[in-house]
Every structure is written in C-alpha cells, then in structure tokens.
Design a protein around this motif. Structure first.
Motif, short mmCIF file in Angstrom:
data_model
loop_
_atom_site.label_atom_id
_atom_site.label_comp_id
_atom_site.label_asym_id
_atom_site.label_seq_id
_atom_site.Cartn_x
_atom_site.Cartn_y
_atom_site.Cartn_z
N LEU A 133 0.82 -1.21 0.00
CA LEU A 133 0.00 0.00 0.00
C LEU A 133 0.86 1.26 0.00
O LEU A 133 0.52 2.27 -0.66
CB LEU A 133 -0.93 -0.01 1.21
CG LEU A 133 -2.07 -1.03 1.17
CD1 LEU A 133 -2.83 -1.02 2.49
CD2 LEU A 133 -3.02 -0.72 0.02
N LEU A 134 1.97 1.24 0.73
CA LEU A 134 2.86 2.40 0.74
C LEU A 134 3.46 2.65 -0.63
O LEU A 134 3.60 3.81 -1.07
CB LEU A 134 3.98 2.18 1.78
CG LEU A 134 3.56 2.25 3.25
CD1 LEU A 134 4.72 1.84 4.15
CD2 LEU A 134 3.10 3.66 3.62
N ALA A 135 3.83 1.56 -1.33
CA ALA A 135 4.36 1.72 -2.68
C ALA A 135 3.31 2.29 -3.62
O ALA A 135 3.60 3.16 -4.47
CB ALA A 135 4.85 0.36 -3.20
N ILE A 136 2.06 1.83 -3.47
CA ILE A 136 0.98 2.37 -4.30
C ILE A 136 0.74 3.85 -3.98
O ILE A 136 0.48 4.68 -4.88
CB ILE A 136 -0.30 1.54 -4.10
CG1 ILE A 136 -0.10 0.14 -4.66
CG2 ILE A 136 -1.50 2.22 -4.75
CD1 ILE A 136 -1.26 -0.80 -4.41
N MET A 137 0.85 4.18 -2.68
CA MET A 137 0.65 5.58 -2.29
C MET A 137 1.70 6.48 -2.92
O MET A 137 1.40 7.62 -3.32
CB MET A 137 0.70 5.69 -0.76
CG MET A 137 -0.54 5.18 -0.07
SD MET A 137 -0.43 5.35 1.72
CE MET A 137 -0.34 7.14 1.86
N ALA A 157 5.93 11.26 0.00
CA ALA A 157 6.72 10.20 -0.64
C ALA A 157 7.93 9.83 0.21
O ALA A 157 8.29 8.64 0.31
CB ALA A 157 7.15 10.65 -2.03
N SER A 158 8.54 10.84 0.82
CA SER A 158 9.71 10.55 1.67
C SER A 158 9.32 9.68 2.86
O SER A 158 10.00 8.69 3.18
CB SER A 158 10.34 11.86 2.14
OG SER A 158 10.75 12.65 1.06
N TRP A 159 8.21 10.07 3.53
CA TRP A 159 7.78 9.28 4.68
C TRP A 159 7.30 7.89 4.24
O TRP A 159 7.56 6.89 4.93
CB TRP A 159 6.65 9.99 5.44
CG TRP A 159 7.18 11.03 6.38
CD1 TRP A 159 7.08 12.39 6.26
CD2 TRP A 159 7.89 10.79 7.59
NE1 TRP A 159 7.69 13.03 7.31
CE2 TRP A 159 8.21 12.06 8.16
CE3 TRP A 159 8.32 9.64 8.25
CZ2 TRP A 159 8.91 12.20 9.34
CZ3 TRP A 159 9.02 9.78 9.43
CH2 TRP A 159 9.31 11.03 9.98
N CYS A 160 6.61 7.80 3.13
CA CYS A 160 6.19 6.48 2.64
C CYS A 160 7.39 5.60 2.31
O CYS A 160 7.41 4.40 2.63
CB CYS A 160 5.31 6.65 1.38
SG CYS A 160 3.66 7.28 1.72
N LEU A 161 8.40 6.20 1.69
CA LEU A 161 9.60 5.44 1.36
C LEU A 161 10.31 4.99 2.63
O LEU A 161 10.80 3.85 2.73
CB LEU A 161 10.53 6.31 0.50
CG LEU A 161 11.80 5.62 -0.01
CD1 LEU A 161 11.44 4.45 -0.93
CD2 LEU A 161 12.67 6.63 -0.76
#
Length: 754
Positions: A133-137, A157-161
């Motif tokens: 889900l994080l990659a999709i986000m 994107a930084s926090w998701c990565l």
C-alpha cells in the motif's frame, strides 16, 4: 634519571587505562539502556520527526513551491513519483517472493502443523500488505493537481519510502524469526498463553451466572470451601478450551523428535521446555479449579495433563528405540519439570494431596525403569538422580507417604548392578538417593514419617541382600563401594556422617526449638525397628564374609552414639529419651547375636567388636545414660567369654576384662558383682583350650595391673584407663585375674613352651 622518566610513563598508562574503563562502562550502560527501552526510543524518535515535519512544513513549502513553478519541473516530479512507486511495488513483490521462498525451503525442518501456522503468519502478511500500500501511495502522489501540492507530495513520498523500507526490514526479521526453531517455539508459547488467557477471562465473565445456577441447584455439593467451582464448571462445559493448548503441545513434541533425529539437541531441549511453559500457563489459568483425590470417585484426572504426560512417555520410547541418550535424558528432565509445576497447583484445601505431581513422578519412574534392559548406565544414573529430585519435590509439599513408591522404584532399578558389572555406578547413585531421601525425611516439616522411613530401610535391605548374593572383591570391596553412601563412615556426605552432624546441631538447640523437637521425634521413629534390619543384614554379611560387615558394625556404633547424644538434647522430653535409650540398647544388642563360631568370631573381631562395645558403653555413660551403659557392659561381659574362649590371636578375653574393670570404675558399680559374674562365666566352661587361654589372659591382666600401678601409667589397652582411679583399677584387675585362674590352679598349670 630512569625513575624520573618512568613516573610520567606510569601516569600516562593509568590515565590511558581509566579512559578505556570509562569508555567501556559508558558503552555498556548505553547498550543496556538501548536494549531495555529500544521500542520507546524508536517511537519517540519517529514522533519527533513527524512533529518537526509538521512544524517546518510552511518553511519547506515556501522554498520548494517556487522551484516547481515551471511546468517541466512539475512534470518531472510527477514522473519521478510514478517511477519510484513502480519500483517500490516491484521491490516489495520481489522481496516477499524471496521471503516466502525461504519459508518454503524450510518446510522440511518443521512439523506440518508448524508450517501451516507460520506460512500464514498474520504479522508477515500484514507487513506485505502495508508495504504494498505504501508503494501504491507513492505512485498515487504523482496525481497531484498543481504545484501547490508539490511540497506535500515530496514529504509524503519521503515518509512512505522511509516506512516502506522500515516495514521491509521488519518483514525480514519476522521471516528470520519464523525460520529460527527457537523463535518459532517462543511464538507458539506466546500464542498459546494468549489463547488460554482468553478462556480465563471468559470464565471470569461467566462466573456470576454459573454461581447463581449452583446456588439454585442445592443438590450439587461443593468439594472445597475455597474451590473455584464456577471456573471448573465452565471448563467442563467448554471441552475445546484446551484444544489449542493440546495441539501446540503435540507440535512441540513433533519438533523435539524431529530435531533429536537430526542430533540438534539444543533445539529439542527448547521444544521440551516450551511444553513446560505451556503447562505452567495452563496451571495458572485453571487456578483453583483442580480436583484433588476423592474418597469415592477419581475427580483428579485432567485430560490436558494426561495428554502431556503421555506424549512425553512416547518420546522416551522413541529415544530408546533410536538409542538416543540425550533425547531420553532431556525427556526425563521435562517430566521432572512437570512434576515441579504440578506440585504448585492450589487445590484450595490445606490438607489436599498432590495427585498430579505424584502422577508425573510415577511417569518418570516408569520411564527410567523402561531404560534398564537397554545398556544405558549413564541414562539410568541421571534418571535415578531426577527421581530423587522428584521425591524431594513431593516431600517439600508435605507428602512423605508418596515418597515410598518412588523409593521402591529406585531400589528396584539399583539392584541391576548386582547382575551387571557395568551398572555398579547405577547402584551407587540409587543408594545415594535413598540415603538422601532418608535424611530429608528426618529433617522434613511433616510430623509422621515412620512408615516412609521404614519403607526406605526395607529398600536398602533389598539392595544389600541382592548384592550379598554375589562374591565380594578383595582388593577394593565392591559391596562397600556400592553401598557406601548409606553405611560408610568415611565419606563426608554419607548418611552416617550427616546424621552425626545433625545430632550435634540438635544437641546445641534450645529447649523450645520446634525444629529440634520434630527432628528428635523423626529420629525416634526411624530407629524404631532398626535393630531387626541391621541384625538380618549383619548376619548375612558375616555369612557371606563380606567387608560390608565392617560398615554395618560401625554404623551400629555410630547410630548408638547418636541416640545417646540426643537423650541429652534440651529439646528431648522424657518419653523420647526413654524410647531412644530403648532403641539404642536393641541396636547394640545386635552384636550379641553374632554366631558362636571361631571363624565367625575371628572375622568380626577384625572389625573391632570388643572396642565398639566398650566405646558404646563409655559414650552412654558420658551422656548420662548409666543404666544403658551398665546393660552394654553386660553385653561386653558375655562377648568376653563368648569370643575369648577361642584361640584366634586377638587377645579378646584379656582386653575385654580390662575394659570391664575400667567400666566398673567409671560407672561406680560394685566390684564384687562383676567378679561374681566372671566367676560364673568361668564355671560354665567352654572349649578344650579354655584353661590355657584363661591362664594367658590372667597373666596379661596382671602385667597390665602392674603397668598401671606406676606413677605415670601409659595405657596398653584403652586410653580411658588413664583417667580412672589407678589404685582401684589395679586391685580390680588383680582380682579379675584371680577369678580367671585361681591361685591353686595357677600353681598347677604348666608353663607354655612359647
């Protein structure tokens, strides 16, 4: 000059050492703090970073928004986010493919039930879902409408990565835990404890309703006032409450067997310890809902406990069939661990028995006994030691009567050393455990230990009789070595020496010391009937010409002294004092039953029977038991003429007569009574060589009388003679010599050629 140079060098060295000392201390302190509060530190750091991002968001936005004012740069950001999202989706899928492949590769290393459980691990699947889900986000952030969203997209994107990489690491560590056998077992135990806790909370919530039903149904008697009837009823109504725990126990057993076959005994031991953890959790959850033994029906049976013990019994059989000694010993220790856990069950009654602990002890005894035919001496020794520990565990719960069955099994297993030389150490271990049990029974908190002590005495008798049926060795006595833990007076940890130390402690105790009073009662119970056992074994040892006769004779001497000592203890009442004296007399009287045969007399006198009788009488006198001392003196008198009539080279008659004279003076008895008794013994006659022996004894006694008539006498027979009235001693000795050989007979007696 050299000293001036060396002083700064020493200071620098000291400072250098202090620096490294402070460094290592600080490092270890930080590591300890980090290990203890690692989760807290991680959460605090993440929250701090999120707060900083939120606080500095306006400033970051003011700097980044102008940069993406042109359409080319904004489109580049969108392209970057799309590419990064696609890459992260691919990386997530590839990473989890490798993780699942690693899980499947290890399928052969774990039981089928474990594989089904861990291959569908919710934590691992959750990590996959979150990272996906994080990659999709990240890819979805490329859909921002205009440049005003650029700063939010970059931070998001930084926090998701960041979290994606973090959860991938968590997934990797979780996979390692699922592959690691010990981690798998820990997870299994944790899940089982949670499951049992859920059932415990459910029982607690339903308890008021069940309690109302119990009150309405007055025909149902409550077995114990403090018994948790509602909890027990709930578990009876929900038989599947232990289904998960039983399943996990079977998984642990399968795990233990699989890794034992692979010779990885560290993991198999961890699996068996996991069974102990599950059982401990079960006992804690069921709490006071366990039944003790009932007078009419067996209510103590527990399906979960029976199932666990049966699994371990089968594991022992598997180990025996494979000849795996480590697997067998590990299972023995697991059964002992269950015995300790079950011994702590609260049956909600002060005088309740411990049926489940006793059941585990019986399983252990049967398992050890099953190893006997398979030539595993080391396993048997370890098993017997564990059986002794199990007996002590039950004894610590004030169940002395339950010790007898375990002691009987130990004795039966110990007898195998008589038929197989390789099993001699097994016998030594078994006798040591029985001796330790006897000592612990004497010092335990229970009041009535007479029957368990008698049973242990009979078990020792069984082992001794079995061993005496095989010939003893000459150089090093096999009988004494095998049975030394009980009879030896040389070994510091032997039963005889431990009794002596205990008697000294009791002798120094206060009058109202409850422990001393209880120990005296226990020793009196132990000594009751002891003479019968020692008589049978001594006569058999003499018949077999075993050196064990030496140990038995000296054990009789030590025990007689101990009984006399305890009569002087401040905590010893009049009744116990009389009983101890009676037991002491019966015990020392066993020496009077030695067969009247020259070869037997020669054999036993080699073990100083005459000296032991004299020492026992002196000990009784010094302890204030003059009546007992007088009775032992009569035994010495009988022994003097019974053993002294044979020419066997021990000078028994003259030594015994000197001892009798010394005792007569010490006890302040009438000398005429002693002389009359000697005269009667002389008149009874004896062997054909008796006159010659009496003549020699008479001459030796006269020499002894003259020697003691000196101003500074030196004892040639007994050191005690130095401390009596020398004038009276000389007179008594001369009169004794006259009674042995009257003057008219002595003048007619021809001198011996020698």
């Amino acid at each position: 000059m050299a000293s001036l140079i060396s002083r700064p060098h020493r200071r620098i060295s000291i400072c250098y050492a202090k620096f490294w000392q402070y460094y290592y201390c600080s490092k270890n302190w930080l590591l300890a703090i980090g290990l203890r509060y690692k989760t807290i530190f991680t959460v605090v750091i993440l929250i701090s970073l999120l707060v900083l991002s939120w606080l500095y968001y306006p400033e970051i936005k003011s700097r980044l928004t102008p940069y993406f004012s042109t359409s080319d740069r904004f489109e580049g950001l969108q392209t970057l986010l799309v590419s990064l999202g696609e890459a992260m989706i691919g990386a997530t899928v590839i990473t989890f493919s490798f993780i699942m492949f690693a899980m499947q590769v290890n399928v052969e290393r774990m039981p089928h039930g474990f594989f089904r459980k861990f291959s569908s691990d919710y934590n691992l699947l959750g990590y996959f879902a979150v990272t996906f889900l994080l990659a999709i986000m990240i890819a979805c952030l490329s859909l921002i409408p205009d440049k005003s969203w650029a700063t939010l997209a970059i931070l998001g994107a930084s926090w998701c990565l960041f979290f994606l990489v973090l959860f991938l690491l968590f997934a990797y560590k979780r996979a390692l835990s699922l592959i690691s056998p010990t981690k798998q077992l820990a997870i299994l135990v944790t899940d089982t404890e949670k499951n049992l806790e859920i059932w415990s909370k459910a029982a607690q919530r339903v308890a008021p309703f069940l309690k109302r039903q119990s009150q309405e149904n007055a025909d149902n008697p409550v077995p114990h006032t403090d018994y948790d009837t509602e909890r027990n009823k709930y578990f009876l109504l929900n038989q599947n409450s232990t289904a998960a725990a039983k399943k996990e126990v079977s998984h642990c057993i399968a795990f233990a067997r699989r890794y034992a076959e692979q010779r990885d005994h560290e993991v198999s031991d961890a699996a068996l310890n996991s069974i102990l953890d599950i059982n401990k959790a079960y006992v804690d959850v069921k709490s006071k809902a366990f039944f003790s033994n009932s007078s009419f029906i067996d209510l103590a049976s527990d399906g979960f406990i029976d199932d666990t013990l049966e699994h371990l019994r089968q594991n022992v059989r598997v180990g025996i069939s494979r000849g795996d000694e480590q697997q067998i010993e590990q299972t023995f220790r697991a059964v002992l661990g269950l015995c300790k856990i079950y011994s702590n069950i609260d049956y909600a009654h002060e005088y309740a028995k411990k049926p489940h602990a006793c059941l585990a002890a019986r399983y252990l005894s049967d398992a050890v006994e099953s190893v006997v035919p398979h030539n595993m001496a080391d396993v048997l020794m370890e098993g017997i030691r564990l059986m002794g520990t199990a007996a002590l565990t039950i004894l610590s719960k004030k169940e002395p009567e339950q010790v007898a069955s375990i002691a009987e099994k130990i004795a039966i297993i110990s007898c195998v050393g008589a038929s197989n030389e390789k099993y001699r150490p097994v016998t030594q271990t078994g006798v040591a455990q029985l001796a330790n049990l006897a000592f612990e029974l004497i010092t335990c908190d229970s009041h009535d230990v007479q029957y368990p002590l008698r049973d242990i005495r009979e078990n020792i008798k069984l082992i001794v009789k079995t061993y005496l049926e095989i010939p003893d060795t000459t150089l090093i006595s096999m009988h004494s070595a095998s049975l030394g833990a009980y009879y030896s007076r040389i070994a510091v940890t032997s039963f005889q020496n431990k009794k002596l130390l205990l008697a000294n402690d009791v002798l120094n105790a206060e009058e109202n010391d409850e422990n001393a009073i209880r120990i005296i009662n226990h020793i009196e119970q132990w000594a009751d009937g002891l003479y019968q056992t020692e008589k049978d074994l001594l006569l058999l040892a003499i018949e077999k010409r075993s050196s064990l006769a030496h140990d038995i004779i000296h054990a009789i001497n030590i025990t007689t002294k101990i009984l006399c000592m305890l009569t002087n203890a401040p905590a010893c009442n009049a009744h116990n004092s009389d009983e101890l004296k009676r037991h002491a007399l019966r015990l020392i009287s066993v020496l009077d039953l030695i067969p009247d045969k020259p070869e037997v007399i020669s054999f036993v006198e080699n073990h100083q029977v005459t000296k032991i009788l004299f020492e026992s009488a002196m000990e009784a006198h010094h302890r204030g038991c003059d009546e007992l001392a007088s009775q032992i003196r009569d035994l010495l008198l009988k022994w003097a003429f019974k053993a002294g009539k044979y020419q066997i080279g021990w000078a028994i008659l003259e030594r015994a007569c000197c001892d009798l004279a010394c005792l007569n003076i010490e006890l302040d008895l009438n000398d005429d009574v002693l002389l009359q008794a000697i005269e009667e013994k002389v008149a009874q006659g004896g062997s054909p060589d008796e006159l010659k022996l009496r003549f020699r004894a008479s001459e030796a006694i006269r020499e002894e009388a003259d020697r003691y008539h000196d101003e500074h006498p030196i004892s040639a027979i007994e050191p005690a003679m130095e401390h009596v009235d020398q004038a009276r001693l000389r007179t008594v000795l001369l009169r004794v010599a006259e009674k042995l050989v009257p003057k008219e007979i002595r003048q007619e007696e021809p001198q011996d050629d020698n």
